[in-house]
Design a protein around this motif. Structure first.
Motif, PDB file in Angstrom:
ATOM      1  N   ASP A  78     -57.181  17.764 -30.679  1.00 37.80           N
ATOM      2  CA  ASP A  78     -56.399  16.995 -31.654  1.00 37.80           C
ATOM      3  C   ASP A  78     -55.738  15.760 -31.051  1.00 37.80           C
ATOM      4  O   ASP A  78     -55.614  14.736 -31.710  1.00 37.80           O
ATOM      5  N   GLU A  79     -55.264  15.879 -29.805  1.00 39.55           N
ATOM      6  CA  GLU A  79     -54.532  14.783 -29.178  1.00 39.55           C
ATOM      7  C   GLU A  79     -55.040  14.527 -27.766  1.00 39.55           C
ATOM      8  O   GLU A  79     -55.403  15.458 -27.047  1.00 39.55           O
ATOM      9  N   ILE A  80     -55.052  13.247 -27.393  1.00 43.20           N
ATOM     10  CA  ILE A  80     -55.466  12.836 -26.055  1.00 43.20           C
ATOM     11  C   ILE A  80     -54.280  12.156 -25.378  1.00 43.20           C
ATOM     12  O   ILE A  80     -53.690  11.225 -25.932  1.00 43.20           O
ATOM     13  N   TYR A  81     -53.941  12.626 -24.178  1.00 41.30           N
ATOM     14  CA  TYR A  81     -52.886  12.012 -23.376  1.00 41.30           C
ATOM     15  C   TYR A  81     -53.557  11.219 -22.258  1.00 41.30           C
ATOM     16  O   TYR A  81     -54.284  11.788 -21.441  1.00 41.30           O
ATOM     17  N   ILE A 116     -54.809  19.776 -26.861  1.00 38.47           N
ATOM     18  CA  ILE A 116     -54.689  18.503 -26.150  1.00 38.47           C
ATOM     19  C   ILE A 116     -55.466  18.535 -24.835  1.00 38.47           C
ATOM     20  O   ILE A 116     -55.698  19.598 -24.254  1.00 38.47           O
ATOM     21  N   VAL A 117     -55.860  17.336 -24.385  1.00 34.29           N
ATOM     22  CA  VAL A 117     -56.397  17.143 -23.035  1.00 34.29           C
ATOM     23  C   VAL A 117     -55.725  15.896 -22.454  1.00 34.29           C
ATOM     24  O   VAL A 117     -55.186  15.067 -23.190  1.00 34.29           O
ATOM     25  N   VAL A 118     -55.785  15.793 -21.124  1.00 35.04           N
ATOM     26  CA  VAL A 118     -55.220  14.643 -20.425  1.00 35.04           C
ATOM     27  C   VAL A 118     -56.347  13.875 -19.748  1.00 35.04           C
ATOM     28  O   VAL A 118     -57.239  14.468 -19.135  1.00 35.04           O
ATOM     29  N   GLU A 172     -55.241  11.798 -32.345  1.00 31.60           N
ATOM     30  CA  GLU A 172     -53.987  11.170 -31.948  1.00 31.60           C
ATOM     31  C   GLU A 172     -54.081  10.765 -30.480  1.00 31.60           C
ATOM     32  O   GLU A 172     -54.631  11.497 -29.654  1.00 31.60           O
ATOM     33  N   LEU A 173     -53.565   9.584 -30.171  1.00 29.50           N
ATOM     34  CA  LEU A 173     -53.568   9.094 -28.792  1.00 29.50           C
ATOM     35  C   LEU A 173     -52.134   8.936 -28.304  1.00 29.50           C
ATOM     36  O   LEU A 173     -51.284   8.391 -29.004  1.00 29.50           O
ATOM     37  N   ARG A 174     -51.875   9.450 -27.085  1.00 29.89           N
ATOM     38  CA  ARG A 174     -50.576   9.286 -26.440  1.00 29.89           C
ATOM     39  C   ARG A 174     -50.815   8.666 -25.073  1.00 29.89           C
ATOM     40  O   ARG A 174     -51.722   9.058 -24.348  1.00 29.89           O
ATOM     41  N   ILE A 175     -50.009   7.670 -24.738  1.00 28.41           N
ATOM     42  CA  ILE A 175     -50.145   6.977 -23.454  1.00 28.41           C
ATOM     43  C   ILE A 175     -49.036   7.437 -22.510  1.00 28.41           C
ATOM     44  O   ILE A 175     -47.854   7.419 -22.863  1.00 28.41           O
ATOM     45  N   TYR A 183     -66.734  16.621 -24.750  1.00 25.17           N
ATOM     46  CA  TYR A 183     -65.895  17.827 -24.681  1.00 25.17           C
ATOM     47  C   TYR A 183     -64.856  17.816 -25.801  1.00 25.17           C
ATOM     48  O   TYR A 183     -64.610  18.839 -26.447  1.00 25.17           O
ATOM     49  N   ILE A 184     -64.249  16.671 -26.024  1.00 18.61           N
ATOM     50  CA  ILE A 184     -63.197  16.536 -27.038  1.00 18.61           C
ATOM     51  C   ILE A 184     -63.740  16.867 -28.427  1.00 18.61           C
ATOM     52  O   ILE A 184     -63.104  17.585 -29.205  1.00 18.61           O
ATOM     53  N   VAL A 185     -64.923  16.353 -28.741  1.00 24.29           N
ATOM     54  CA  VAL A 185     -65.528  16.611 -30.057  1.00 24.29           C
ATOM     55  C   VAL A 185     -65.925  18.076 -30.203  1.00 24.29           C
ATOM     56  O   VAL A 185     -65.673  18.715 -31.222  1.00 24.29           O
ATOM     57  N   GLN A 186     -66.540  18.632 -29.148  1.00 24.80           N
ATOM     58  CA  GLN A 186     -67.053  19.999 -29.214  1.00 24.80           C
ATOM     59  C   GLN A 186     -65.960  21.062 -29.229  1.00 24.80           C
ATOM     60  O   GLN A 186     -66.160  22.161 -29.734  1.00 24.80           O
ATOM     61  N   ASN A 187     -64.771  20.742 -28.684  1.00 21.32           N
ATOM     62  CA  ASN A 187     -63.694  21.731 -28.585  1.00 21.32           C
ATOM     63  C   ASN A 187     -62.533  21.475 -29.546  1.00 21.32           C
ATOM     64  O   ASN A 187     -61.449  22.023 -29.382  1.00 21.32           O
ATOM     65  N   ASN A 188     -62.786  20.635 -30.551  1.00 17.63           N
ATOM     66  CA  ASN A 188     -61.777  20.404 -31.601  1.00 17.63           C
ATOM     67  C   ASN A 188     -60.421  19.985 -31.030  1.00 17.63           C
ATOM     68  O   ASN A 188     -59.384  20.541 -31.402  1.00 17.63           O
TER      69      ASN A 188
END
Length: 453
Positions: free
Chosen positions: A193-196, A136-138, A220-223, A186-191
């Protein structure tokens, strides 16, 4: 770069459902009285188990689900299922209950509860070993990022790996990965799964861009909401520990049950049409088509199906054999159309053989209409979100067709409105919407449509 597939398998939930139904039927078969080893009783308990599971969301258990919520789910589900189970004897056996029914039901409850809890804790232990994790990343400020990071560091059993956060305000934190514009690569290159995403840090247009990126990359997207946020009907509120998280509601076709309901209906409805209508109408139409002009009875043409997979779409031949069939669609006063063909096209009877496509599984009764390949290539480049139509099976009829957008595309707005309505159908599907479209199609059949040529 090739998009990374989700680590979790879409087969996990259906497999769990199958195992539970198998356990119920096996217990009844081996422990029950011979009087109840019949199709009626086994079908009854299986049907109500599946029906109640759908409404109680019995199988909606996630890695962040708290044990108290799981126990509440078990209690509520089995309370209702008990009533349904016992109702069988009231309705069919005049209140007579065989002695060992209590034993049977106790075995069913204890077996499924044991498996449910065993699986729940086994997965937690598995994740503590560093397996079955999600990256995950934020996107947001450092405060929200720290809360998320602390939570997942303390709760390793949830199976999340925090990579860092992106913010347009620069920080000296080790977790700071860059500005928002750097996030997507970064999200694509580092696999990931979820974005907060911290709601208050983005405007409406930015949030739309994030959702489109997430949908395209199958993430997956989390708000992370503001403390006093009014939660949208498009989101579900969940709690990860004490942190409130908004989770986008899944679209209808992201649910397994949608595909099951739609497929069962397609089979029943197309069988009805084939047996009670095509069995006598098709020979009559075949005779008229064959004496009207030379050529085969059926016209088959390659079209785009689910996920762009090619299939042969069948129709009754309504044109003279020509070399332009795969290049040019029918137009008004098209001299290729035969006399009988004109009647077939005006009444849409030429589409009836597509019920065979439905039975095979290439098409659905209701869905976006498939275009010829040359049109698909053209509209893919010209119309925004055109390929979203390929995310579901094409249909014999659809929302765009009953809304007046069928037949020849004269101006660009025709195809744009068709795609708009197709996407609306995909995002707002319901069984009753399908029924409404079918009835409206029948109504349109009874009147002469302007663009039916």
């Amino acid at each position: 770069m090739i998009k990374k597939e989700k680590k979790r398998s879409l087969l996990i939930k259906p497999l769990t459902v199958f195992i539970d139904v198998l356990i119920i039927n096996v217990i009844v078969y081996f422990v029950g009285d011979k009087e109840y080893l019949n199709f009626t009783f086994l079908s009854y308990i299986t049907f109500f188990w599946l029906l109640l599971s759908y409404y109680t969301k019995f199988y909606n258990v996630y890695r962040y689900t708290h044990i108290t919520k799981l126990l509440t789910l078990l209690l509520s589900h089995f309370f209702v299922f008990t009533l349904a189970y016992l109702s069988f004897f009231s309705v069919f056996k005049e209140g007579k209950i065989i002695n060992n029914q209590v034993l049977i039901y106790s075995l069913i409850i204890s077996s499924i509860i044991f498996i449910k809890l065993f699986t729940f804790f086994l997965l937690k232990l598995y994740r503590l070993e560093g397996k079955n994790y999600r990256n995950i990343v934020v996107l947001g400020g450092i405060n929200s990022a720290k809360k998320i990071e602390n939570l997942f560091n303390e709760r390793n059993d949830l199976g999340y790996r925090f990579f860092g956060f992106f913010s347009d305000k620069e920080y000296k934190s080790k977790s700071y990965l860059g500005k928002h514009d750097d996030a997507f690569n970064y999200i694509v290159q580092n696999n990931i799964d979820e974005i907060y995403c911290e709601f208050s840090k983005f405007n409406e247009k930015q949030l739309i861009n994030i959702r489109e990126f997430v949908a395209k990359q199958k993430l997956e997207l989390r708000i992370i909401p503001k403390s006093k946020a009014i939660y949208s009907k498009d989101f579900v509120l969940e709690h990860y520990g004490t942190i409130p998280i908004l989770k986008p509601k899944p679209l209808p076709f992201e649910r397994v049950e949608t595909h099951i309901i739609k497929r069962v209906f397609d089979i029943i409805f197309s069988l009805f049409i084939c047996i009670f209508i095509l069995s006598w109408l098709l020979p009559i139409l075949a005779f008229l088509v064959l004496i009207d002009s030379k050529g085969p009875l059926f016209f088959k043409q390659k079209r785009d199906g689910l996920n762009g997979k090619q299939f042969y779409c069948y129709k009754l031949r309504s044109m003279r054999v020509n070399d332009d069939a795969d290049k040019i669609s029918a137009t008004k006063n098209d001299d290729r159309v035969t006399k009988i063909g004109s009647f077939l096209r005006k009444t849409s009877l030429d589409e009836l053989p597509q019920f065979f496509n439905v039975l095979i599984g290439d098409m659905s009764t209701v869905g976006p209409r498939p275009h010829i390949n040359i049109q698909t290539k053209k509209y893919t480049n010209e119309v925004e979100n055109y390929l979203i139509r390929n995310s579901v099976k094409p249909g014999i009829t659809g929302l765009a067709q009953i809304s007046g957008y069928r037949g020849e595309v004269i101006k660009k707005s025709d195809i744009e409105n068709r795609v708009r309505l197709d996407i609306f159908y995909i995002e707002n599907w319901s069984f009753f919407l399908d029924v409404k479209i079918i009835f409206q199609t029948i109504f349109n059949f009874l009147k002469e449509e302007e663009k039916a040529y």
